[in-house]
Design an enzyme around this catalytic site. Sequence first.
Site, PDB file in Angstrom:
ATOM      1  N   LYS A 145      27.440   0.499  38.057  1.00  0.00           N
ATOM      2  CA  LYS A 145      27.412   1.576  39.024  1.00  0.00           C
ATOM      3  C   LYS A 145      26.394   1.268  40.112  1.00  0.00           C
ATOM      4  O   LYS A 145      25.511   0.448  39.856  1.00  0.00           O
ATOM      5  CB  LYS A 145      27.090   2.902  38.350  1.00  0.00           C
ATOM      6  CG  LYS A 145      25.695   2.900  37.671  1.00  0.00           C
ATOM      7  CD  LYS A 145      24.921   4.148  37.896  1.00  0.00           C
ATOM      8  CE  LYS A 145      24.159   4.171  39.168  1.00  0.00           C
ATOM      9  NZ  LYS A 145      22.741   3.809  39.091  1.00  0.00           N
ATOM     10  N   HIS A 175      25.414   3.864  32.073  1.00  0.00           N
ATOM     11  CA  HIS A 175      24.668   3.632  30.829  1.00  0.00           C
ATOM     12  C   HIS A 175      24.230   4.926  30.153  1.00  0.00           C
ATOM     13  O   HIS A 175      23.914   4.930  28.973  1.00  0.00           O
ATOM     14  CB  HIS A 175      23.499   2.663  31.042  1.00  0.00           C
ATOM     15  CG  HIS A 175      22.298   3.256  31.686  1.00  0.00           C
ATOM     16  ND1 HIS A 175      22.183   3.453  33.039  1.00  0.00           N
ATOM     17  CD2 HIS A 175      21.129   3.707  31.158  1.00  0.00           C
ATOM     18  CE1 HIS A 175      21.005   3.985  33.303  1.00  0.00           C
ATOM     19  NE2 HIS A 175      20.337   4.151  32.186  1.00  0.00           N
ATOM     20  N   ASP A 232      22.826   7.367  43.544  1.00  0.00           N
ATOM     21  CA  ASP A 232      22.210   6.585  42.471  1.00  0.00           C
ATOM     22  C   ASP A 232      22.273   7.316  41.126  1.00  0.00           C
ATOM     23  O   ASP A 232      22.404   6.685  40.079  1.00  0.00           O
ATOM     24  CB  ASP A 232      20.746   6.302  42.848  1.00  0.00           C
ATOM     25  CG  ASP A 232      20.042   5.384  41.859  1.00  0.00           C
ATOM     26  OD1 ASP A 232      20.636   4.352  41.491  1.00  0.00           O
ATOM     27  OD2 ASP A 232      18.889   5.680  41.474  1.00  0.00           O
ATOM     28  N   HIS A 237      25.406   9.579  36.554  1.00  0.00           N
ATOM     29  CA  HIS A 237      24.731  10.066  35.345  1.00  0.00           C
ATOM     30  C   HIS A 237      24.795  11.599  35.195  1.00  0.00           C
ATOM     31  O   HIS A 237      25.170  12.111  34.152  1.00  0.00           O
ATOM     32  CB  HIS A 237      23.261   9.633  35.327  1.00  0.00           C
ATOM     33  CG  HIS A 237      23.059   8.154  35.484  1.00  0.00           C
ATOM     34  ND1 HIS A 237      23.931   7.220  34.998  1.00  0.00           N
ATOM     35  CD2 HIS A 237      22.060   7.441  36.069  1.00  0.00           C
ATOM     36  CE1 HIS A 237      23.482   5.998  35.267  1.00  0.00           C
ATOM     37  NE2 HIS A 237      22.348   6.107  35.928  1.00  0.00           N
ATOM     38  N   LYS A 341      12.679  11.067  41.802  1.00  0.00           N
ATOM     39  CA  LYS A 341      11.670  10.055  41.510  1.00  0.00           C
ATOM     40  C   LYS A 341      10.305  10.697  41.732  1.00  0.00           C
ATOM     41  O   LYS A 341      10.167  11.630  42.527  1.00  0.00           O
ATOM     42  CB  LYS A 341      11.793   8.869  42.472  1.00  0.00           C
ATOM     43  CG  LYS A 341      13.169   8.221  42.514  1.00  0.00           C
ATOM     44  CD  LYS A 341      13.409   7.325  41.318  1.00  0.00           C
ATOM     45  CE  LYS A 341      14.747   6.608  41.453  1.00  0.00           C
ATOM     46  NZ  LYS A 341      15.283   6.178  40.153  1.00  0.00           N
TER      47      LYS A 341
HETATM   48  C1  BG6 Z   1      19.757   3.779  37.080  1.00  0.00           C
HETATM   49  C2  BG6 Z   1      19.276   4.073  38.465  1.00  0.00           C
HETATM   50  O1  BG6 Z   1      21.160   3.889  37.016  1.00  0.00           O
HETATM   51  O2  BG6 Z   1      19.184   4.691  36.167  1.00  0.00           O
HETATM   52  C3  BG6 Z   1      17.750   4.035  38.532  1.00  0.00           C
HETATM   53  O3  BG6 Z   1      19.796   3.109  39.375  1.00  0.00           O
HETATM   54  C4  BG6 Z   1      17.162   4.921  37.452  1.00  0.00           C
HETATM   55  O4  BG6 Z   1      17.297   4.450  39.810  1.00  0.00           O
HETATM   56  C5  BG6 Z   1      17.773   4.624  36.084  1.00  0.00           C
HETATM   57  O5  BG6 Z   1      15.760   4.700  37.428  1.00  0.00           O
HETATM   58  C6  BG6 Z   1      17.315   5.618  35.042  1.00  0.00           C
HETATM   59  O6  BG6 Z   1      17.768   5.199  33.776  1.00  0.00           O
HETATM   60  P1  BG6 Z   1      16.994   5.611  32.450  1.00  0.00           P
HETATM   61  O7  BG6 Z   1      17.832   5.046  31.356  1.00  0.00           O
HETATM   62  O8  BG6 Z   1      15.636   5.010  32.548  1.00  0.00           O
HETATM   63  O9  BG6 Z   1      16.958   7.113  32.450  1.00  0.00           O
END
Ligand code: BG6
Length: 487
Positions: A145, A175, A232, A237, A341
């Site tokens: 993604k 993920h 993003d 997600h 962030k």
């Molecule tokens: C990614 C984003 O898909 O997910 C990032 O591109 C983000 O910006 C990350 O930091 C967060 O993943 P996790 O597993 O740490 O919550």
Amino acid sequence: ETPQPADLIVFGGTGDLSMRKLLPALYHADRDGRLAPETRVIAMSRGGLDDADFRGKVDAEVRGSVPVDDLDTWQRFLGRLHHVTVDIAGQDPTGWARLAGMLGGYEHRDRVFYLASPPMTFGPFCREAHRAGLVTPASRVVLEKPLGRDLSSALRINDEVGAIFEERQIYRIDHYLGKETVQNLLVLRFANAFLEPIWNSLWIDHVQITVAETVGTPGRRGYYDHAGALRDMVQNHLLQLLCLVAMEPPSRNDRESIRDEKVKVLQSLRAVTGGEVDRFTVRGQYTAGESGGVRVPGYLDEPDNTAPTENSRRVETFAAIRAEVKNWRWAGVPFYLRTGKRMPNRCSEIVVQFKDVPHSIFPGSTPNRLVLRLQPSEGIQLNIMAKEPGAGEVALKPVPLSLSFAETFTGRVPEAYERLLLDVLTGNPTLFMRRDEVEAAWRWIDPILDEWDSQGTPPEPYPAGTAGPAAAHELVGRSGRVWHEEG
Ligand code: BG6
């Protein structure tokens, strides 16, 4: 189940994702005996490395981040690794020829092309792989993604990849779907009887989905300036989490049934367009502040090898949206989404806020709340009302019924990427996004992006280490609600 021999070809194989997530996940799988002895991992990059260089790089950069309890296993893992230098534009065919040489004679094996590269390379990669004669019927392709940057680019990429691979061979990764607690959400909802009858607008006041990160974006300007929090995080997600909360019970736990139900949720999202965008969305960008007790720079001053541009000024590092699922179950229930962030704490959670009891006979009761904690400490907490012990007047107190996964289940919790890579290797696409899901998600996101773009105004500033701009609080506050503060 005995693992089958496979060739895993990782395009962008020396990049950040590969070094931080994919290779450690593969090492863990190897250590647990889940890779066949013959399985190979072939990294492709422009890097000009040979196998020995690549193994040296992985030894130096990955070994420290994984538990190496015996050197033989680590050496065995390194022995699986290869590197091929390629030029995606196809100007120099020697890399492809070398790859074809390595794969020749292994057509019967499972073959996985993992594209850990920007979305505009997906189409060209598939064309080149096809031209080099590498795409076998047993091949699969994994797409990272974000898939495109809006609906039209997603359609184009899906067409380009679809011209070479059949949909059943295409694995679009998000993920978050590989995280243990996210999968557990389905079990919680559909393997327990008590929740489903009240999982609707009669009993639920609203839902909050928060993915807050403390990290900033140092060194990521090249990517992030063109992405922003909406592309993003929200498009993939957060919307996937929303789908799992809102979907109808599928009739089977299989690849199509679950995805059929998820796509229906995405298609039921009420469009947020034009003038409504300001009312239902908030975007922010962090300025200098304090994070984890240290001074940190604002987004525009993050260290990077490129200087900030007009895009940098306009990109959002925080987004909050009031969404609505227009169907019988959810009519009128707001779903508040937020991600950012440089938030005060790393915390991903889904909060289901129930309505108050229909008729209260005790003063001081507060409505139930279910908190599904995804990270950092996975767990489920239900706030229920209880009587405080005492002989006088009945006094109520909300107390938590709490389940901590770490305390209940011992043993290693596999990382999301490990689970998902093994699913690709065994050919199970249930936890991957189908074409129609990705496109339905963009269809909802596009008008918001368009409106933000056409306004041309910068996002609202918020100091690093705070929970986003004030408008994010007004978004929920307007209807008398508040964001759940963890703890
Ligand atoms: C990614 C984003 O898909 O997910 C990032 O591109 C983000 O910006 C990350 O930091 C967060 O993943 P996790 O597993 O740490 O919550």
